[in-house]
Design an enzyme around this catalytic site. Sequence first.
Site, PDB file in Angstrom:
ATOM      1  CB  CYS A  75      -1.071  -0.115   1.497  1.00 48.44           C
ATOM      2  SG  CYS A  75      -1.562   1.695   1.697  1.00 48.44           S
ATOM      3  CD  GLU A  76      -0.115   4.764  -4.796  1.00 48.78           C
ATOM      4  OE1 GLU A  76       0.791   4.505  -5.240  1.00 48.78           O
ATOM      5  OE2 GLU A  76      -0.594   5.635  -4.673  1.00 48.78           O
ATOM      6  CG  HIS A  77      -3.007   5.481   0.867  1.00 44.76           C
ATOM      7  ND1 HIS A  77      -3.487   5.286   0.269  1.00 44.76           N
ATOM      8  CD2 HIS A  77      -1.688   6.911  -0.417  1.00 44.76           C
ATOM      9  CE1 HIS A  77      -3.808   5.656  -0.850  1.00 44.76           C
ATOM     10  NE2 HIS A  77      -2.768   6.260  -1.310  1.00 44.76           N
ATOM     11  CG  HIS A  78      -1.137   3.159   5.666  1.00 44.67           C
ATOM     12  ND1 HIS A  78      -2.553   3.583   4.591  1.00 44.67           N
ATOM     13  CD2 HIS A  78      -1.652   3.606   6.796  1.00 44.67           C
ATOM     14  CE1 HIS A  78      -3.190   4.466   4.956  1.00 44.67           C
ATOM     15  NE2 HIS A  78      -2.663   4.550   6.208  1.00 44.67           N
ATOM     16  CD  GLN A 117      -8.221  -4.107  -4.051  1.00 46.46           C
ATOM     17  OE1 GLN A 117      -7.720  -4.560  -2.416  1.00 46.46           O
ATOM     18  NE2 GLN A 117      -9.371  -4.932  -4.071  1.00 46.46           N
ATOM     19  CG  HIS A 145      -5.601  -2.836   1.976  1.00 45.11           C
ATOM     20  ND1 HIS A 145      -5.582  -2.243   0.639  1.00 45.11           N
ATOM     21  CD2 HIS A 145      -6.621  -3.831   1.260  1.00 45.11           C
ATOM     22  CE1 HIS A 145      -5.887  -2.750  -0.522  1.00 45.11           C
ATOM     23  NE2 HIS A 145      -6.344  -2.863  -0.529  1.00 45.11           N
ATOM     24  CB  CYS A 147      -3.395   0.162   5.850  1.00 47.29           C
ATOM     25  SG  CYS A 147      -3.716  -0.149   4.911  1.00 47.29           S
TER      26      CYS A 147
HETATM   27 ZN   LIG Z   1      -2.678   1.158   3.333  1.00 46.23          ZN
END
Ligand SMILES: [Zn+2]
Length: 187
Positions: A75-78, A117, A145, A147
């Site tokens: 996941c590129e956010h977390h 995703q 996920h 996250c």
């Molecule tokens: Zn994430």
Amino acid sequence: MDTQKIETAVGLILDAIGENPRRDGLKATPRRIASMYEEIFSGLNQNAADVLNVFFESDSDAPVSVCGIPFYSMCEHHFLPFFGTVSVVYAPQNRKITGLSKIARLVDVLARRPQIQENLTAQITGALNEKLNPKGVLTVVRAEHLCISMRGIKKPGTQTVTVAAKGIYETDGALRAEALSWLAASE
Ligand SMILES: [Zn+2]
């Protein structure tokens, strides 16, 4: 990939969270993470569409479905993993098909990079659409996920399902429902 820079950065993070980067259990961790990132982000250096460079001629334009291709991504956010399965249906045009293993390879190339995703689903669909020029293509991705499971709202087992479609599977509701039913039958 600049593994030396990754090692330095991981050392800084360990220090910043209040750990001792020089203690026995951690001293090789920056190096391990750097070599792991080389592997799990190896898709960054590869052009996804180039993977689909082998084509065959089928006897018919009957739809092809490939179900349950496992994948692991980040996941590129977390920067936590998300993982699950990709299923694809495509309806060939002029009997142009690709090898089934090429679709799995495409999934790997697109998953091995910082991702979300929704984009993974759209990029798989777009690459197949561009290279095969099919009558239609539909992709379903199901993933858990970390996250969502281990931080924030902490709901382990939650499945995120994303769908992307082009051509007849985008415009024709009955064909789309039929394609989705094939994928659902294989769950
Ligand atoms: Zn994430």
